[in-house]
Design an enzyme around this catalytic site. Structure first.
Site, PDB file in Angstrom:
ATOM      1  N   CYS A   1      16.986  42.204  91.046  1.00  0.00           N
ATOM      2  CA  CYS A   1      15.963  41.360  91.990  1.00  0.00           C
ATOM      3  C   CYS A   1      14.675  40.963  91.828  1.00  0.00           C
ATOM      4  O   CYS A   1      14.756  39.866  91.053  1.00  0.00           O
ATOM      5  CB  CYS A   1      15.706  42.991  92.889  1.00  0.00           C
ATOM      6  SG  CYS A   1      15.169  44.249  91.431  1.00  0.00           S
TER       7      CYS A   1
HETATM    8  O1  LIG Z   1      12.519  45.345  90.212  1.00  0.00           O
HETATM    9  P1  LIG Z   1      12.074  45.362  92.124  1.00  0.00           P
HETATM   10  O2  LIG Z   1      12.791  46.439  93.124  1.00  0.00           O
HETATM   11  O3  LIG Z   1      11.669  43.745  92.313  1.00  0.00           O
HETATM   12  O4  LIG Z   1       9.927  46.026  92.215  1.00  0.00           O
HETATM   13  C1  LIG Z   1       9.679  45.875  93.279  1.00  0.00           C
HETATM   14  C2  LIG Z   1      10.277  46.731  94.644  1.00  0.00           C
HETATM   15  O5  LIG Z   1      11.568  47.322  94.929  1.00  0.00           O
HETATM   16  C3  LIG Z   1       9.127  47.487  95.472  1.00  0.00           C
HETATM   17  O6  LIG Z   1       9.202  48.393  96.079  1.00  0.00           O
HETATM   18  C4  LIG Z   1       7.793  47.624  95.034  1.00  0.00           C
HETATM   19  O7  LIG Z   1       6.673  47.723  96.525  1.00  0.00           O
HETATM   20  C5  LIG Z   1       6.975  46.695  94.191  1.00  0.00           C
HETATM   21  O8  LIG Z   1       7.228  45.291  95.035  1.00  0.00           O
HETATM   22  C6  LIG Z   1       8.583  45.739  92.814  1.00  0.00           C
HETATM   23  O9  LIG Z   1       8.066  44.208  92.745  1.00  0.00           O
HETATM   24  P2  LIG Z   1       7.626  44.152  91.310  1.00  0.00           P
HETATM   25  O10 LIG Z   1       7.973  43.009  90.815  1.00  0.00           O
HETATM   26  O11 LIG Z   1       6.465  43.924  91.770  1.00  0.00           O
HETATM   27  O12 LIG Z   1       7.676  45.345  90.327  1.00  0.00           O
END
Ligand SMILES: O=P(O)(O)O[C@H]1[C@H](O)[C@@H](O)[C@H](O)[C@H](O)[C@@H]1OP(=O)(O)O
Length: 926
Positions: free
Chosen positions: A844
């Site tokens: 993801c």
């Molecule tokens: O590992 P991810 O799912 O890409 O992490 C997202 C998360 O799903 C989302 O809910 C949160 O708001 C953040 O955007 C997370 O992405 P980061 O890249 O900031 O860890």
């Protein structure tokens, strides 16, 4: 006594790094005897007859495991069990495991603290390093019940390696129940040995039989040093789950970083620098151009130099990161780390279950390969490349439009020339060497090699592209100047070029535009063939004469008649100077080749100049973006390939598949098709598709250095994977002989979060739909080749076991169905990949939150479908893995906080089985 949180160090590492662990100098302590590279100690826990502080209160218990190292007084919080609800006799499914490098000794003390959890949603797992003292405030949401301690040596030396300890209140007085600690040895209990445990699981008494089949090596333990040289900082977690027939299965999760996260980007950037330096040199050597083209060239060279500097700077920065093996999600947007994949890990599940062979399930988890620093305002590579190409095609700017295939072809021919020319020169010198030694056998051998390589060389130019590029270059010379070679004799004349005063001396005349002789090029490269024929004829002649002078019976045709064409050879010759005879012919061959090379190189470089010159600097920025995304994708792929090779090295069917069909590499994407993630998905789709240009070659390691080497150039990479001699020897001949091993990447994406809800309601999901459809076709193609190429005896058995056709049809229907958040697509694609012996990836944005939900779901679904996990335990197993498993450690090491970054609103949008348990998610700074 001070309490510290294990694994919440500055670096977010779970365990002490190896060097530190080995460095404690604790030689006075007794090491635990262990199987190499296996965890040192693993145990499971159960409590009995717990006393509730308030009568009739149903207990919800959790055990906190802490470690007191023998020479220290501080208590290190090590791990926790899951919360078991509503019983005084909790039997915990989450066990405790100490990985191979952990500094644990017989003298190490383990403290077990049992808590009653009152409010699960507030029972937050610790979020930061927080040294605690005796009078620390009570834990939020939980109350202390009792504790017990033991020394590791006591447990190991106890009868049946089981301790039953009294749990006492904090003042050490009152007994509030007992806690049982029993050692687990995965795969080491012999067939038939059984340990009957009666447990009260979720209110129902159930007799669980602890029985394991004979050990089966799934790890290929002898290969482990090789694997350990690429995997770093492993985190292990242990569970036991009941099977449908009331037996225990043991499950070990492992999550490791890889040194390849940094190694591959460095290899790749060095390769790009080499390629680009060579290209700029070729541009400089393009010769005189008309003012218009010359200006463009100057401009291109200036920009190329800037790009080269950028690559060199990034390489220098990365080279400072010696020993790094992990880029956290919070460093996604760092310019100097852009080539490094985000949060790359091996996520492994090892299952040891009754009556079944041990099984390993590997998934590589990594952030979607994407150019975060450049951002996604204008979309990602898929869109940007299409747009760029359309604009280029529609512009009247160029003399000839070269398609991406043609520019790729130009690069390929240039690279072939650069490889073949020195090779031919070497073989030509070897031939002369054989001639000076007057050795007929060696002369024949050298000639054979020379002919083969020269034929390849001549073949490389049989392309319309070179012809049209020559014409284009002709028109770009000042005033259409074309340096015309002397007309070689017509191709029908069979006499040797040595008689023709070849090589060509260039004419000084400046022909008019209409003077361009299209057939000239044919004659120039045909001269190479002719020169080779002359060399062959001369070698034949020399060997023939040699035979004559030895045997003295002249040259005879098959029927014994003298061959009139070789009449002169019937008279015996004195021992000739072969070198002197061959030397001028070889010189001619080299010179003819030189002429071809210089013309072809210039014309193809001109093709590339046109590609670069259009829309500078966008063109170079696109190349940079593509390089960045590819580098992230390649690092993951190499990691996945090496792990797969390691775990399947002893499987002859796998090895046969590897060299006959190649490997399917399946990516599961969880990105949404809304906002920035559209751009990420567009980057990812191109990065993954570009992996089809990668082939692997397995070579024998000549030293202890076993890190892979990346060779080749853009669009054509060969990754050399080194294997220690003993492992290399066991490989099939085809692989040992250096056959290239191909990969077939496929990507299926299903957005699952709240952004995807928006995309489905108000946006556009066509990107996801077309990616899934296109990749389904690729998967089907692979399946067809697989069915055709694998031997029939293997296929009949394989088809019996796997209904792949049915699964593919099902996948196709699901893709066509256009259902919202259809996660069935991911399950089907993953299952097909596993059945096809492929390499699995889950991605993801950061491979932290959604990826963790998905891999844990996949693990539990495998336990249910392949290992008879008791149905009622599916959700419990899922919650255990998400609450205390490797993935929460992954979150911790990324953002130094043990919380999945989801809020309630986001979770409501998730498909049901993608929601983590209470207390494990919430606001976090990501
Ligand atoms: O590992 P991810 O799912 O890409 O992490 C997202 C998360 O799903 C989302 O809910 C949160 O708001 C953040 O955007 C997370 O992405 P980061 O890249 O900031 O860890």
């Amino acid at each position: 006594m001070e309490i510290k949180e294990e694994g919440a160090s500055e670096e977010g590492q779970h365990f002490l790094p190896t060097a530190q662990a080995n460095d404690t100098g604790d030689t006075q302590f007794t090491s635990i005897q262990k199987v190499s590279n296996e965890p040192q100690l693993e145990f499971i826990l159960a409590c009995k007859d717990l006393v509730a502080p308030v009568r009739d209160r149903k207990l919800n218990t959790v055990v906190q495991i802490s470690v007191i190292h023998p020479e220290e007084q501080s208590l290190i919080r090590y791990s926790s069990t899951e919360i078991v609800e509503g019983t005084r006799d909790p039997l915990f499914l989450t066990g405790v495991t100490f990985p191979p490098e952990y500094p644990i000794y017989e003298e190490t003390k383990i403290k077990l603290t049992v808590y009653d959890v009152k409010d699960k949603s507030h029972d937050t797992v610790r979020t930061s390093v927080r040294p605690e003292h005796k009078d620390s405030p009570p834990e939020v949401g939980r109350s202390f019940l009792g504790h017990a301690s033991f020394k590791v040596g006591e447990l190991l030396k106890s009868k049946e390696q089981l301790l039953s300890l009294s749990l006492r209140t904090s003042d050490g007085g009152k007994v509030v129940g007992t806690i049982e600690v029993s050692v687990v040895k995965m795969g080491e209990i012999e067939d038939g040995e059984a340990d009957h445990i009666t447990a009260d699981v979720q209110g129902q008494k159930c007799a669980l039989v602890y029985e394991c089949t004979a050990p089966e090596s799934v790890n290929g333990k002898d290969n482990l040093p090789f694997l350990n040289s690429v995997l770093k900082n492993p985190v292990y977690k242990l569970y036991r789950f009941p099977t449908a027939d009331n037996k225990w299965m043991q499950v070990r999760e492992q999550m490791s970083e890889s040194i390849l996260s940094f190694h591959i980007p460095k290899e790749l950037i060095s390769l790009h620098i080499k390629e680009d330096l060579c290209r700029t040199q070729e541009l400089k050597e393009l010769g005189e151009l008309s003012p218009h083209w010359d200006n463009l060239r100057k401009n291109v060279l200036t920009h190329c130099d800037q790009m080269l500097n950028l690559y060199q700077d990034i390489l220098a920065e990365l080279s400072k990161e010696t020993g790094s093996s992990f880029k956290s999600s919070s460093s996604k947007g760092e310019r100097t780390l852009e080539f490094v994949p985000v949060n790359l890990h091996l996520q492994r599940m090892h299952v040891h279950s009754p009556h079944l062979k041990d099984a390993l399930y590997d998934v590589i988890t990594v952030g979607a390969p994407a150019a975060h620093f450049q951002g996604f305002k204008n979309g990602g590579l898929r869109k940007l490349l299409n747009k760029f190409e359309t604009e280029r095609r529609n512009t009247g700017y160029q003399f000839i439009y070269y398609s991406p295939e043609n520019t790729a072809k130009a690069k390929e021919v240039l690279s072939n020339i650069n490889q073949l020319q020195p090779l031919i020169a070497t073989h030509a010198d070897l031939l002369l060497n054989s001639a000076s030694q007057h050795s007929p056998d060696s002369l024949k051998n050298s000639l054979k090699m020379l002919s083969e390589k020269t034929e390849l060389f001549v073949h490389a130019f049989k392309d319309q592209l070179v012809r049209s590029a020559l014409l284009a270059l002709y028109t770009a010379r000042p005033g259409g100047i074309f340096q015309k070679p002397p007309s070689p004799k017509s191709s029908t004349e069979e006499s040797c070029p040595q008689d023709q005063t070849l090589p060509m001396r260039r004419q000084d005349s400046i022909p008019h535009h209409s003077d361009y002789d299209e057939e000239e090029w044919d004659r120039v490269w045909a001269n190479v063939g002719k020169s080779l024929n002359c060399v062959i004829a001369m070698v034949d002649k020399l060997i023939e004469r040699d035979g004559d002078s030895k045997g003295g019976n002249g040259s005879r045709s098959n029927d014994g008649e003298k061959d009139p064409s070789l009449a002169d050879s019937s008279t015996p010759h004195p021992r000739e100077d072969w070198y002197a005879e061959l030397h001028p012919l070889i010189l001619t061959l080299k010179e003819c080749m030189g002429e071809v090379v210089s013309r072809a190189k210039q014309s193809l470089t001109f093709v590339l100049l046109q590609e670069l010159a259009y829309s500078l600097p966008q063109c170079l920025m696109l190349t940079l973006r593509r390089d960045i995304v590819f580098s992230q994708a390649l690092a993951g792929l190499v990691c996945g390939f090496i792990i797969k090779l390691h775990s399947s090295l002893h499987d002859p069917d796998f090895l046969r598949q590897l060299y006959t069909v190649g490997l399917i590499v399946q990516y599961e994407g969880l990105l949404s098709t809304y906002s920035d993630e559209v751009g990420m998905l567009e980057d990812m789709a191109v990065g993954i598709s570009d992996l089809k240009n990668v082939a692997f070659k397995i070579i024998e390691a000549q030293s202890n250095e076993v890190l892979p080497v990346v060779t080749g150039r853009r669009e054509h990479y060969v990754v050399e994977v080194k294997l220690p001699a003993t492992m290399f020897e066991s490989l099939p001949l085809q692989i040992k002989g250096g056959q290239l091993l191909h990969v077939h990447p496929v990507l299926f994406n299903v957005g699952i979060n709240e952004q995807q809800t928006l995309a489905e309601r108000f946006g556009d999901v066509s990107l996801q739909e077309s990616i899934n459809q296109e990749n389904f076709e690729l998967l089907k193609e692979y399946y067809t080749i697989f069915m055709e190429k694998m031997p029939p005896d293997y296929m009949s058995h394989f088809q019996e076991q796997n209904d792949l056709k049915g699964l593919l049809e099902n996948l196709h229907q699901n893709i066509q169905a256009k259902k919202r958040k259809n996660v069935e697509i991911m399950w089907l694609a993953a299952t097909i990949c596993r059945k096809l012996n492929g390499i699995r990836f889950t991605c993801c944005k950061s491979a932290k939150d959604r990826t963790s939900m998905s891999v844990t779901l996949e693990q539990c679904s495998i336990l249910r479908d392949e290992h008879q996990l008791q149905k009622d335990f599916f959700i419990r197993a899922l919650d255990c893995m998400r609450r205390e498993g490797c993935r929460i450690e992954n979150v911790l090491k990324n953002i130094k906080c043990r919380k999945y970054a989801f809020n309630m609103l986001q979770l409501m949008a998730f498909p049901k089985f993608y929601r983590p348990p209470e207390g494990t998610y919430g606001k976090a700074d990501t």
